[in-house]
Design a protein around this motif. Structure first.
Motif, PDB file in Angstrom:
ATOM      1  N   GLY A 109       0.544 -99.611 -78.961  1.00  0.00           N
ATOM      2  CA  GLY A 109       0.894 -99.729 -77.550  1.00  0.00           C
ATOM      3  C   GLY A 109       2.214-100.407 -77.260  1.00  0.00           C
ATOM      4  O   GLY A 109       2.646-100.460 -76.108  1.00  0.00           O
ATOM      5  N   ILE A 110       2.871-100.942 -78.267  1.00  0.00           N
ATOM      6  CA  ILE A 110       4.186-101.561 -78.063  1.00  0.00           C
ATOM      7  C   ILE A 110       5.111-100.986 -79.144  1.00  0.00           C
ATOM      8  O   ILE A 110       4.642-100.627 -80.223  1.00  0.00           O
ATOM      9  CB  ILE A 110       4.064-103.096 -78.107  1.00  0.00           C
ATOM     10  CG1 ILE A 110       5.189-103.756 -77.346  1.00  0.00           C
ATOM     11  CG2 ILE A 110       3.969-103.636 -79.517  1.00  0.00           C
ATOM     12  CD1 ILE A 110       4.813-105.088 -76.777  1.00  0.00           C
ATOM     13  N   GLU A 111       6.422-100.862 -78.842  1.00  0.00           N
ATOM     14  CA  GLU A 111       7.313-100.119 -79.728  1.00  0.00           C
ATOM     15  C   GLU A 111       7.502-100.805 -81.084  1.00  0.00           C
ATOM     16  O   GLU A 111       7.155-101.967 -81.262  1.00  0.00           O
ATOM     17  CB  GLU A 111       8.688 -99.928 -79.069  1.00  0.00           C
ATOM     18  CG  GLU A 111       8.674 -99.210 -77.745  1.00  0.00           C
ATOM     19  CD  GLU A 111       8.410-100.133 -76.579  1.00  0.00           C
ATOM     20  OE1 GLU A 111       7.974-101.287 -76.788  1.00  0.00           O
ATOM     21  OE2 GLU A 111       8.627 -99.694 -75.439  1.00  0.00           O
ATOM     22  N   SER A 112       8.124-100.056 -81.981  1.00  0.00           N
ATOM     23  CA  SER A 112       8.364-100.578 -83.329  1.00  0.00           C
ATOM     24  C   SER A 112       9.335-101.762 -83.296  1.00  0.00           C
ATOM     25  O   SER A 112      10.149-101.904 -82.387  1.00  0.00           O
ATOM     26  CB  SER A 112       8.949 -99.474 -84.216  1.00  0.00           C
ATOM     27  OG  SER A 112      10.225 -99.078 -83.746  1.00  0.00           O
ATOM     28  N   THR A 113       9.228-102.596 -84.311  1.00  0.00           N
ATOM     29  CA  THR A 113      10.200-103.653 -84.559  1.00  0.00           C
ATOM     30  C   THR A 113      11.484-102.996 -85.059  1.00  0.00           C
ATOM     31  O   THR A 113      11.419-102.111 -85.917  1.00  0.00           O
ATOM     32  CB  THR A 113       9.646-104.592 -85.647  1.00  0.00           C
ATOM     33  OG1 THR A 113       8.385-105.083 -85.197  1.00  0.00           O
ATOM     34  CG2 THR A 113      10.590-105.747 -85.935  1.00  0.00           C
ATOM     35  N   VAL A 114      12.639-103.398 -84.516  1.00  0.00           N
ATOM     36  CA  VAL A 114      13.908-102.837 -84.993  1.00  0.00           C
ATOM     37  C   VAL A 114      14.658-103.921 -85.772  1.00  0.00           C
ATOM     38  O   VAL A 114      14.981-104.982 -85.223  1.00  0.00           O
ATOM     39  CB  VAL A 114      14.776-102.306 -83.830  1.00  0.00           C
ATOM     40  CG1 VAL A 114      16.083-101.716 -84.370  1.00  0.00           C
ATOM     41  CG2 VAL A 114      14.025-101.249 -83.024  1.00  0.00           C
ATOM     42  N   LEU A 115      14.896-103.647 -87.049  1.00  0.00           N
ATOM     43  CA  LEU A 115      15.527-104.618 -87.945  1.00  0.00           C
ATOM     44  C   LEU A 115      16.842-104.044 -88.462  1.00  0.00           C
ATOM     45  O   LEU A 115      16.861-102.968 -89.067  1.00  0.00           O
ATOM     46  CB  LEU A 115      14.581-104.911 -89.121  1.00  0.00           C
ATOM     47  CG  LEU A 115      15.013-106.046 -90.042  1.00  0.00           C
ATOM     48  CD1 LEU A 115      14.882-107.394 -89.330  1.00  0.00           C
ATOM     49  CD2 LEU A 115      14.194-106.052 -91.322  1.00  0.00           C
ATOM     50  N   ASP A 116      17.922-104.757 -88.216  1.00  0.00           N
ATOM     51  CA  ASP A 116      19.248-104.316 -88.649  1.00  0.00           C
ATOM     52  C   ASP A 116      19.529-104.877 -90.040  1.00  0.00           C
ATOM     53  O   ASP A 116      19.594-106.096 -90.232  1.00  0.00           O
ATOM     54  CB  ASP A 116      20.294-104.828 -87.644  1.00  0.00           C
ATOM     55  CG  ASP A 116      21.689-104.317 -87.955  1.00  0.00           C
ATOM     56  OD1 ASP A 116      21.895-103.723 -89.043  1.00  0.00           O
ATOM     57  OD2 ASP A 116      22.587-104.515 -87.107  1.00  0.00           O
ATOM     58  N   LEU A 117      19.701-103.970 -91.016  1.00  0.00           N
ATOM     59  CA  LEU A 117      19.969-104.393 -92.402  1.00  0.00           C
ATOM     60  C   LEU A 117      21.402-104.064 -92.807  1.00  0.00           C
ATOM     61  O   LEU A 117      21.707-103.978 -93.990  1.00  0.00           O
ATOM     62  CB  LEU A 117      18.991-103.696 -93.357  1.00  0.00           C
ATOM     63  CG  LEU A 117      17.529-104.136 -93.281  1.00  0.00           C
ATOM     64  CD1 LEU A 117      16.679-103.296 -94.223  1.00  0.00           C
ATOM     65  CD2 LEU A 117      17.393-105.617 -93.621  1.00  0.00           C
ATOM     66  N   THR A 118      22.302-103.896 -91.831  1.00  0.00           N
ATOM     67  CA  THR A 118      23.676-103.548 -92.196  1.00  0.00           C
ATOM     68  C   THR A 118      24.506-104.779 -92.550  1.00  0.00           C
ATOM     69  O   THR A 118      25.572-104.658 -93.135  1.00  0.00           O
ATOM     70  CB  THR A 118      24.398-102.775 -91.061  1.00  0.00           C
ATOM     71  OG1 THR A 118      24.385-103.593 -89.883  1.00  0.00           O
ATOM     72  CG2 THR A 118      23.709-101.453 -90.762  1.00  0.00           C
TER      73      THR A 118
END
Ligand code: TXA
Ligand code: MG
Length: 310
Positions: free
Chosen positions: A173-182
């Motif tokens: 019910g809540i969006e995915s975690t967005v993790l920046d690995l750049t």
């Protein structure tokens, strides 16, 4: 008119996507608005259907890590995270490969790309049937609440997309975690279905986005995920003209996210209940406090944005 397809009609949905049409589909987080990520026209149509600013990059969905490795460069951290959390509610932002076939528009022209393998049987079967990367933002008009069932999708996008695959409500019910690995230190761009604690256990401390720098997309702007009515946070009770969105044992709530005080249950209800209370008979939505524990951090992130109205 938008077709409402049953889960056994995945082949039809896949054929539409391969033909460059837009199809909304269920994931374990929220419904996505899918289009062929390698087709510039389909990707442009996604932005148009949502009224989404072109500076906000889309997440590309794949049926497995092997397919993701064909688009972006995995490092050791990405391998570890994919092994632990995919399929699941984690989006990894990684450098695009030089030969990445995904439309540059999908990534908003950035040299990185967000990739994710969703944990929903219908989504995975659809992705396998299409055989191409599928760009899919949440299937709502830009700035509005994310949809957690097919009716929410049709309320905002009927007539703008070819079909919606209806598999009932989304489990998380809540969006995915967005993790920046750049960068050298992993950066948490959006709290979501995988908690910061789960990531820290594997990676060590996370950086938080620099809010003084230019935002990387409207998902990170203060006002987002917004109902029409004003939202008031940390309310103890409702004013006479307000709806009260409760959490924990409270008899006075108009709707209660989780009478047991469970953040997992609360996340599953969050967007549907905000939609249900977003009615002209109320002057606003008052929300009781929710502890920052577990999914509570992601819930509070969305509620703060819903309340921001800038
Ligand atoms: O759970 C989800 O992630 C759902 C389902 C459908 O998978 N999708 C979703 O997409 O929430 P969307 O477009 O509503 O949110 C994607 C977020 C945005 O905040 C966007 O700015 C960020 O991910 N994002 C995507 N690609 C990025 C990139 N290359 N760099 C930085 N941020 C990125
Ligand atoms: Mg969204």
């Amino acid at each position: 008119m938008t077709d409402r397809l049953a889960p056994h009609q995945i082949a039809r949905a896949a054929a539409l996507l391969r033909a460059g049409e837009l199809v909304a589909f269920p994931t374990e987080t929220v419904y996505g608005l899918g289009g062929d990520a390698t087709n510039d026209r389909a990707v442009a149509a996604i932005f148009a259907a949502k009224d989404r600013p072109h500076v906000n990059p889309l997440i590309v969905h794949l049926p497995g890590a092997a397919e993701a490795r064909g688009l972006v460069v995995f490092d050791a951290r990405a391998e570890q995270l994919a092994a632990r959390f995919w399929p699941g509610p984690l989006t990894l932002v990684l450098p695009r490969r030089a030969d990445c076939p995904v439309s540059l528009l999908a990534g908003a022209g950035l040299d990185s790309l967000g990739v994710r393998v969703p944990a929903h049987p219908v989504a995975l079967e659809l992705l396998r049937a299409v055989g191409r990367p599928i760009a899919a933002p949440s299937a709502n008009r830009s700035g509005r609440l994310s949809p957690t069932d097919a009716t929410h999708v049709l309320a905002e996008l009927d007539g703008r997309i070819a079909a919606v695959l209806d598999a009932g409500p989304c489990a998380i019910g809540i969006e995915s975690t967005v993790l920046d690995l750049t960068g050298t230190q992993p950066c948490l761009l959006r709290p979501g279905g995988v908690t910061a604690a789960e990531l820290t256990a594997l990676l060590g401390p996370l950086a938080l986005p620099d809010h003084d720098a230019a935002p990387r997309g409207p998902g990170m702007l203060a006002s987002h995920y917004a109902p029409t009515l004003p939202v008031r946070l940390d309310a103890v009770s409702a004013r006479p003209d307000e709806a009260l969105l409760g959490f924990g044992p409270d008899a006075g709530a108009t709707l209660n996210l989780s009478p047991a005080g469970d953040p997992v249950e609360a996340a599953a209800h969050l967007f549907a209940y905000l939609r249900a209370l977003d009615r002209p008979e109320f002057a606003g939505i008052a929300v009781m406090p929710i502890p920052e524990l577990g999914l509570g951090a992601a819930i509070n992130d969305r509620l703060r944005r819903a309340a921001a109205r800038v």
